[in-house]
Design a protein around this motif. Sequence first.
Motif, PDB file in Angstrom:
ATOM      1  N   GLN A 163      27.116  36.400  48.726  1.00 39.07           N
ATOM      2  CA  GLN A 163      26.095  35.715  47.769  1.00 39.07           C
ATOM      3  C   GLN A 163      26.831  36.519  46.239  1.00 39.07           C
ATOM      4  OE1 GLN A 163      22.294  37.903  47.074  1.00 39.07           O
ATOM      5  NE2 GLN A 163      21.376  35.576  46.329  1.00 39.07           N
ATOM      6  N   ILE A 164      27.227  37.815  47.112  1.00 41.15           N
ATOM      7  CA  ILE A 164      28.386  38.851  45.687  1.00 41.15           C
ATOM      8  C   ILE A 164      29.819  37.477  45.458  1.00 41.15           C
ATOM      9  CG2 ILE A 164      29.872  40.557  45.338  1.00 41.15           C
ATOM     10  CD1 ILE A 164      27.652  42.337  47.175  1.00 41.15           C
ATOM     11  N   GLN A 165      29.704  36.977  46.719  1.00 40.83           N
ATOM     12  CA  GLN A 165      31.402  36.191  46.350  1.00 40.83           C
ATOM     13  C   GLN A 165      30.876  34.817  45.618  1.00 40.83           C
ATOM     14  OE1 GLN A 165      32.388  35.767  49.982  1.00 40.83           O
ATOM     15  NE2 GLN A 165      32.994  36.999  50.656  1.00 40.83           N
ATOM     16  N   LEU A 166      29.904  34.998  45.979  1.00 41.25           N
ATOM     17  CA  LEU A 166      29.325  33.389  44.734  1.00 41.25           C
ATOM     18  C   LEU A 166      28.914  33.700  43.368  1.00 41.25           C
ATOM     19  CD1 LEU A 166      26.740  31.554  47.821  1.00 41.25           C
ATOM     20  CD2 LEU A 166      29.337  31.293  46.598  1.00 41.25           C
ATOM     21  N   ARG A 167      28.382  35.563  43.017  1.00 43.59           N
ATOM     22  CA  ARG A 167      28.289  34.680  41.677  1.00 43.59           C
ATOM     23  C   ARG A 167      29.456  35.728  41.073  1.00 43.59           C
ATOM     24  NH1 ARG A 167      22.692  35.413  40.311  1.00 43.59           N
ATOM     25  NH2 ARG A 167      22.359  36.771  42.464  1.00 43.59           N
ATOM     26  N   GLU A 168      30.251  36.114  41.661  1.00 40.77           N
ATOM     27  CA  GLU A 168      31.579  36.341  40.587  1.00 40.77           C
ATOM     28  C   GLU A 168      32.368  35.158  40.543  1.00 40.77           C
ATOM     29  OE1 GLU A 168      33.662  38.838  43.829  1.00 40.77           O
ATOM     30  OE2 GLU A 168      33.012  40.368  43.129  1.00 40.77           O
ATOM     31  N   ARG A 169      32.056  33.234  41.281  1.00 42.48           N
ATOM     32  CA  ARG A 169      32.699  32.406  41.350  1.00 42.48           C
ATOM     33  C   ARG A 169      31.582  31.965  40.026  1.00 42.48           C
ATOM     34  NH1 ARG A 169      32.434  29.988  47.072  1.00 42.48           N
ATOM     35  NH2 ARG A 169      32.200  28.309  46.233  1.00 42.48           N
ATOM     36  N   ALA A 174      23.921  38.235  31.685  1.00 43.21           N
ATOM     37  CA  ALA A 174      22.605  37.979  32.836  1.00 43.21           C
ATOM     38  C   ALA A 174      23.341  38.562  34.043  1.00 43.21           C
ATOM     39  CB  ALA A 174      22.097  37.632  32.617  1.00 43.21           C
ATOM     40  N   GLU A 175      24.424  36.847  34.270  1.00 45.39           N
ATOM     41  CA  GLU A 175      25.305  36.953  36.231  1.00 45.39           C
ATOM     42  C   GLU A 175      25.852  38.311  36.100  1.00 45.39           C
ATOM     43  OE1 GLU A 175      24.673  35.308  38.391  1.00 45.39           O
ATOM     44  OE2 GLU A 175      23.388  33.512  36.958  1.00 45.39           O
ATOM     45  N   ARG A 176      26.381  38.911  35.461  1.00 41.05           N
ATOM     46  CA  ARG A 176      27.327  40.391  35.751  1.00 41.05           C
ATOM     47  C   ARG A 176      26.270  41.485  36.053  1.00 41.05           C
ATOM     48  NH1 ARG A 176      31.219  39.239  30.914  1.00 41.05           N
ATOM     49  NH2 ARG A 176      33.274  37.974  32.350  1.00 41.05           N
ATOM     50  N   ASN A 177      25.323  41.532  35.336  1.00 42.41           N
ATOM     51  CA  ASN A 177      24.328  43.010  35.662  1.00 42.41           C
ATOM     52  C   ASN A 177      23.666  42.275  37.280  1.00 42.41           C
ATOM     53  OD1 ASN A 177      24.347  43.492  33.382  1.00 42.41           O
ATOM     54  ND2 ASN A 177      22.654  41.784  32.190  1.00 42.41           N
ATOM     55  N   LYS A 178      22.890  40.755  37.175  1.00 45.97           N
ATOM     56  CA  LYS A 178      23.078  40.917  38.896  1.00 45.97           C
ATOM     57  C   LYS A 178      24.223  41.143  39.728  1.00 45.97           C
ATOM     58  CE  LYS A 178      19.783  36.871  37.273  1.00 45.97           C
ATOM     59  NZ  LYS A 178      19.931  35.492  37.047  1.00 45.97           N
ATOM     60  N   LEU A 179      25.443  40.993  39.312  1.00 49.16           N
ATOM     61  CA  LEU A 179      26.472  40.768  40.102  1.00 49.16           C
ATOM     62  C   LEU A 179      26.603  43.173  40.494  1.00 49.16           C
ATOM     63  CD1 LEU A 179      28.829  39.979  42.039  1.00 49.16           C
ATOM     64  CD2 LEU A 179      30.075  40.527  39.464  1.00 49.16           C
ATOM     65  N   ASN A 180      26.220  43.530  39.199  1.00 48.17           N
ATOM     66  CA  ASN A 180      26.379  44.892  39.662  1.00 48.17           C
ATOM     67  C   ASN A 180      25.244  45.433  40.956  1.00 48.17           C
ATOM     68  OD1 ASN A 180      28.697  45.023  37.588  1.00 48.17           O
ATOM     69  ND2 ASN A 180      27.540  45.843  36.077  1.00 48.17           N
ATOM     70  N   GLY A 181      23.922  45.794  40.059  1.00 46.91           N
ATOM     71  CA  GLY A 181      22.842  45.142  40.739  1.00 46.91           C
ATOM     72  C   GLY A 181      23.292  45.333  42.965  1.00 46.91           C
ATOM     73  N   GLN A 182      23.718  43.874  43.155  1.00 45.78           N
ATOM     74  CA  GLN A 182      24.494  43.446  44.317  1.00 45.78           C
ATOM     75  C   GLN A 182      25.025  44.009  44.574  1.00 45.78           C
ATOM     76  OE1 GLN A 182      24.927  39.547  43.619  1.00 45.78           O
ATOM     77  NE2 GLN A 182      23.268  39.240  44.636  1.00 45.78           N
TER      78      GLN A 182
END
Length: 436
Positions: free
Chosen positions: A66-72, A189-197
Amino acid sequence: MNLIRKITIVLTLIFLSAVSFAQSSAELKKQRERLDREISLLNESLKETSSSKALTLKQVNALNTQIQLRERKISTISSEVRLIERQIQDNTQEIKKLEEQLEKLKKDYASMIRFAFRNKNGYNKMMFIFASKDFNQAFKRVKYLQQFSESRKNQAKEIEETQGTIKRKIEELAAAKKEQSALLEVQQAERNKLNGQKSEKSKVVSSFASQEKQYKQEISKKQQESQRLARAIQAAIRREIEAERKRAEEEARLAAAKEAARAKAAGETPKPVETEKPAATAAPKTASGVLSATPEAAKLSNEFMGNRGKLPWPVAQGTITQGFGMHTYGKGVKMENNGVNIRTNSGAAVRAIFNGEVTSVVQMMGAGYAVIIRHGKYFSVYSNLRSVSVSRGTKVTVKQAIGTAATDPDEGTTEVHFELWEGSAPINPTPWLARF
């Protein structure tokens, strides 16, 4: 006419640029939507397993994926933003050029109007014509006046069209800026979610120290399952190789008998027919070579190889939670994967990735069923199936359902393990599969 030609060229370039942008933008949006689907699928499975006190390898793999997908996804949004920025720059430059050309058109048109005003009197026009030296010159002056009138109309039309184009480009510019702003909000918003993950992942990594023994036991169990599957695959491949060798020997024997019968009937000494030497004494031949020795097998192998990067996935919807190769969990906790693990929906149908023949259906201890399909010198392997709808010797076609994916009763997750072998060696299946 030169100015009109220039404007036509500019408008053509604007059109081609817009088409190119639309194609690139559509591709990026499609990629972002695909990543959204994969992230959503993992979100659902993580919600289902979040109540479990003990963190499992499947959950760790899902979180990492999920982290990899969020980064992509963030990277994809960045590409979209850059594309829009280029569109904004291009539109701004095009508007400037069009405004300059519009100003030139207006000046030329004003000159034509002034000339027409000075010669608006029909008497002046007639005097202009009758002042000709001869008939030929008079004819040319008549044509000139007609062309001048037509040119003035065309010039007015060009001014109107250019003004319309400028208006459309300004509207496109405003829409692009609005879209850019919306994308930047989504990206943040995605960066915020990524930081949380990533913060959650840090907690997971720190928990390895206390659960290392549990992970080692789980990995040991999975490695045993992997080894059993590898042995079953290798046994199936050996059977196919042996069958091919026996077939070759039988063909050679029949050819020798046929030659002997022909020679006997003709009263000749039969010519010796070269037969393939036994495997122990013959020059070493690779498994791939033996498996593609017949014209049919060679054709199927070439067709399979020709579809590299275009083969359908073994499930209609899913995401890879663990890739091919060695994976490390914490300190000294490693696991090798001969294929890929694909998280999918509960009850998902598992399907053949290409035409072929089922060589084995194996019941795995605690891991459901595994199906092995031969495609010439290639083998596709589908394991962790709850049920199967094929048997050994079944001819299958691309995307034909061969079984149903099994769901882990403890975690509630559904994963299919998929492998690809060339001869007797496993290969990374990811480059062979089409992108969702």
